[in-house]
Design a protein around this motif. Sequence first.
Motif, PDB file in Angstrom:
ATOM      1  N   GLY A 177      45.143 -59.520  13.285  1.00 45.49           N
ATOM      2  CA  GLY A 177      45.068 -58.308  12.455  1.00 45.49           C
ATOM      3  C   GLY A 177      45.894 -57.361  13.223  1.00 45.49           C
ATOM      4  O   GLY A 177      45.919 -57.281  14.442  1.00 45.49           O
ATOM      5  N   HIS A 226      41.413 -50.872  15.452  1.00 45.57           N
ATOM      6  CA  HIS A 226      41.448 -49.824  16.638  1.00 45.57           C
ATOM      7  C   HIS A 226      42.606 -49.847  17.407  1.00 45.57           C
ATOM      8  O   HIS A 226      43.187 -49.106  18.394  1.00 45.57           O
ATOM      9  CB  HIS A 226      40.262 -49.805  17.267  1.00 45.57           C
ATOM     10  CG  HIS A 226      38.982 -49.064  16.470  1.00 45.57           C
ATOM     11  ND1 HIS A 226      39.029 -47.913  15.819  1.00 45.57           N
ATOM     12  CD2 HIS A 226      37.825 -49.811  16.089  1.00 45.57           C
ATOM     13  CE1 HIS A 226      37.942 -47.536  15.014  1.00 45.57           C
ATOM     14  NE2 HIS A 226      37.350 -48.898  15.295  1.00 45.57           N
ATOM     15  N   MET A 245      39.833 -58.728   0.897  1.00 46.82           N
ATOM     16  CA  MET A 245      39.478 -58.807   2.445  1.00 46.82           C
ATOM     17  C   MET A 245      38.103 -58.044   2.503  1.00 46.82           C
ATOM     18  O   MET A 245      38.000 -56.898   1.838  1.00 46.82           O
ATOM     19  CB  MET A 245      40.736 -57.931   2.935  1.00 46.82           C
ATOM     20  CG  MET A 245      40.432 -57.779   4.545  1.00 46.82           C
ATOM     21  SD  MET A 245      41.628 -56.875   5.487  1.00 46.82           S
ATOM     22  CE  MET A 245      43.226 -57.762   5.060  1.00 46.82           C
ATOM     23  N   ARG A 287      34.745 -55.660  15.813  1.00 53.67           N
ATOM     24  CA  ARG A 287      35.302 -54.124  15.731  1.00 53.67           C
ATOM     25  C   ARG A 287      34.692 -53.526  16.997  1.00 53.67           C
ATOM     26  O   ARG A 287      34.952 -54.050  17.953  1.00 53.67           O
ATOM     27  CB  ARG A 287      34.461 -53.485  14.595  1.00 53.67           C
ATOM     28  CG  ARG A 287      35.170 -52.385  14.118  1.00 53.67           C
ATOM     29  CD  ARG A 287      36.137 -52.414  13.356  1.00 53.67           C
ATOM     30  NE  ARG A 287      36.850 -51.197  12.673  1.00 53.67           N
ATOM     31  CZ  ARG A 287      38.019 -51.085  12.210  1.00 53.67           C
ATOM     32  NH1 ARG A 287      38.871 -52.091  12.182  1.00 53.67           N
ATOM     33  NH2 ARG A 287      38.232 -49.760  11.618  1.00 53.67           N
ATOM     34  N   THR A 318      31.615 -61.358  21.898  1.00 54.16           N
ATOM     35  CA  THR A 318      32.629 -61.616  21.093  1.00 54.16           C
ATOM     36  C   THR A 318      32.913 -62.926  20.455  1.00 54.16           C
ATOM     37  O   THR A 318      33.135 -63.206  19.323  1.00 54.16           O
ATOM     38  CB  THR A 318      34.126 -61.111  21.403  1.00 54.16           C
ATOM     39  OG1 THR A 318      34.140 -61.402  22.718  1.00 54.16           O
ATOM     40  CG2 THR A 318      34.303 -59.405  21.492  1.00 54.16           C
ATOM     41  N   SER A 339      41.241 -61.175  13.548  1.00 50.22           N
ATOM     42  CA  SER A 339      41.043 -60.707  15.095  1.00 50.22           C
ATOM     43  C   SER A 339      42.185 -59.726  15.536  1.00 50.22           C
ATOM     44  O   SER A 339      43.539 -60.127  15.280  1.00 50.22           O
ATOM     45  CB  SER A 339      41.041 -61.924  15.871  1.00 50.22           C
ATOM     46  OG  SER A 339      40.810 -61.752  17.116  1.00 50.22           O
TER      47      SER A 339
END
Length: 307
Positions: free
Chosen positions: A19, A23, A172, A204, A248, A266
């Motif tokens: 990804g 963030h 998505m 996240r 995680t 990820s």
Amino acid sequence: MKYTTLGRTGLKVSVFGLGGGGHSRLGKSQDKTEAESVAIVRQALDADVNFIDTAEGYGTEEIVGKAIAGVKRDAVVLSTKKSTDEITPNAVRTSLDASLKRLGTDYIDVYHLHGVAPDDYERLLNDIVPTFEQLRQQGKIRFIGITERFGSDTKHTMLQRALQDNVWDVMMVGFNFLNQSARERVFAATIQQNIGVLVMFAVRRALSDPQRLRDTLSQLIGSGLVDPADLDADEPLKFLQTDSPNLTDAAYRFCIDEPGTHVILSGTGSPDHLRENLEAFTRPPLSPATNQRLKHIFQRVDTISGQ
Ligand SMILES: NC(=O)c1ccc[n+]([C@@H]2O[C@H](COP(=O)([O-])OP(=O)(O)OC[C@H]3O[C@@H](n4cnc5c(N)ncnc54)[C@H](OP(=O)(O)O)[C@@H]3O)[C@@H](O)[C@H]2O)c1
């Protein structure tokens, strides 16, 4: 690396998808240098990840473009997105050309409408999708995707509407063990329609930061959606430790096991986290007992994203 077929696109994709947003934005949000961000993408490619997601809005297309410069084009599956604010057919054509340039390619594998709000869907379907179709005919994009605004649309209102139109090759979807509502509201239909599913929000913040997890669980208990009797008082999800080295890891593996999901995205700016996360994808499924317990504890939650 495990591979799968991304629904009706027929694309062979790694289950681990890198990804380029969230963030971390490949480290861009953490003041990493461009070379460090490029190295994250290369680290994923070296581990045989072939699916990379980015967007014009993330500012990471150029990073991805630099990282894949020496790679055969058909060895990677590129997913990028058009922001939907003030979008017009002309803006789509111009933006796509700019994305192609930044990515150093002449086609995008999956081109999405990015973060579509429920009340914007009809307009985009009528005014913009025809342009996406033209671009597909021109060979600039191969498949058409749509991504939801999961931070606010935690009940998947927009995707439920989109599932009525035979337009979307890929969706998505926000999904994690805290909010599993996509199972019935989205995946039941994507499986039937053979739509490719990319999972976002697997980890996240709530599943990567222990304090954030505690706050989220308190909120869910306070709103009556989670029964405190199902959690350990000192360490709420302690039972995960029987199956998994850390939170995680459990969070990604829960999503991999879910029927109807193809690529689990990820995102990270840290080479160590990337190494850990790649390892999580090599482990076997969570035990049926752990999987069932997570399903039971969070079965009624559809109000949070884990943001
Ligand atoms: N509407 C949309 O279209 C939309 C919205 C959101 C996301 N996305 C896409 O989905 C992708 C995945 O979402 P995401 O980036 O939020 O991914 P994620 O994998 O769910 O969560 C990533 C977050 O967890 C942290 N993290 C990752 N691995 C960790 C580890 N091993 N230990 C501790 N912390 C860890 C990361 O921080 P560190 O950098 O410190 O590792 C990052 O902040 C995005 O990159 C983007 O491509 C799309």
